[in-house]
Design an enzyme around this catalytic site. Structure first.
Site, PDB file in Angstrom:
ATOM      1  N   TYR A  47      96.499  25.022  88.257  1.00 18.24           N
ATOM      2  CA  TYR A  47      96.709  24.273  87.021  1.00 18.24           C
ATOM      3  C   TYR A  47      96.556  22.771  87.260  1.00 18.24           C
ATOM      4  CZ  TYR A  47      99.082  22.353  82.934  1.00 18.24           C
ATOM      5  OH  TYR A  47      99.393  21.637  81.805  1.00 18.24           O
ATOM      6  N   LYS A  78      93.797  20.268  85.477  1.00 18.89           N
ATOM      7  CA  LYS A  78      94.153  19.113  84.654  1.00 18.89           C
ATOM      8  C   LYS A  78      93.571  17.822  85.233  1.00 18.89           C
ATOM      9  CE  LYS A  78      94.883  21.007  81.771  1.00 18.89           C
ATOM     10  NZ  LYS A  78      94.645  20.940  80.305  1.00 18.89           N
TER      11      LYS A  78
END
Length: 255
Positions: A153, A157
């Site tokens: 993740y 991002k």
């Protein structure tokens, strides 16, 4: 009045931003993963102009969304809000061979950016966790590493900020920015998240439509309508070009 497309807007921050914009008189197009969720979105926000449907975990689904969205173009702004979080297990699309966090969080905004007629503004949702991201592309699909959802993740991002800054560099005349909404108690953030939920959708709506000179910039990274320092790798031109080349190789679409 501005025309704004928001991906991942059936619930959470995407729907909250859509409501803010619709309440201010803007024309909002929502995005849902499935027809059933599209009906839920229409019921939740009857003022929405339209809902496009498609699953962003596959390249075919991304193209489906782009085709439907393009039928309603041009847009004044596109908010790339759709995303999945750090609690996810590793999943692979057997048809594409794509790890789904990378597919939804990185490749989908890339491909939609490349296929939808250029809007005046592009807004990419990142996270404070991007600062722990690794900008390397030696194993972006997690084929050779032990799975770590939090790292996957964070990497995704960071790549969102890299993409926003690369578009800002390459596309003059388009305002391209990224932001972190804060750690808020959405389904993704979890019930214990400490930040103010009411502030979480404001910055993306502001970057999409505001005439404020502070919002009419490009290549910026924001938190609660204020500039914030991003991971230094996001401004590295070599890293930007590596990400663009990788996504182009996967999709056949070059920005």
């Amino acid at each position: 009045m501005s025309r704004v497309l928001i991906t991942g807007s059936t619930e959470g921050l995407g729907q909250m931003a859509a409501r803010l914009l619709a309440d201010d008189g803007h024309s909002v197009t929502l995005h849902a993963r499935s027809a059933a969720r599209a009906e839920d979105a229409r019921a939740a926000l009857p003022a929405a102009r339209a809902v496009v449907v498609g699953d962003l975990s596959s390249i075919a689904g991304m193209r489906q969304v782009a085709e439907q969205a393009s039928a309603g173009a041009p847009y004044d702004a596109v908010i790339h809000n759709a995303g999945v979080g750090y609690r996810e297990p590793r999943r692979i699309r057997t048809d594409d061979g794509l790890e789904h966090i990378f597919a939804i969080n990185v490749l989908a905004p890339y491909l939609l950016t490349g296929l939808i007629e250029r809007p005046g503004r592009l807004v990419y949702l990142s996270s404070g966790m991007h600062r722990g991201g690794n900008p390397g592309l030696t194993d972006p699909q997690w084929e050779h590493r032990r799975w770590n959802g939090s790292q996957a993740y964070s990497d995704s991002k960071l790549f969102d900020v890299v993409l926003a800054f690369a578009v800002a560099r390459l596309w003059t005349g388009v305002l391209s920015n990224a932001l972190e909404p804060g750690w808020v108690p959405t389904r993704m953030g979890g019930p214990g998240a400490p930040d103010d939920m009411s502030l979480a959708p404001v910055t993306q709506a502001w970057l999409a439509v505001s005439p404020d000179p502070d919002a009419r910039v490009t290549g910026g990274y924001f938190y609660h309508q204020k500039p914030r320092t991003a991971h230094p790798a996001a401004r590295d031109l070599k890293i930007q070009d590596q990400l663009l080349r990788y996504c182009a190789a996967l999709t056949g679409v070059t920005l």
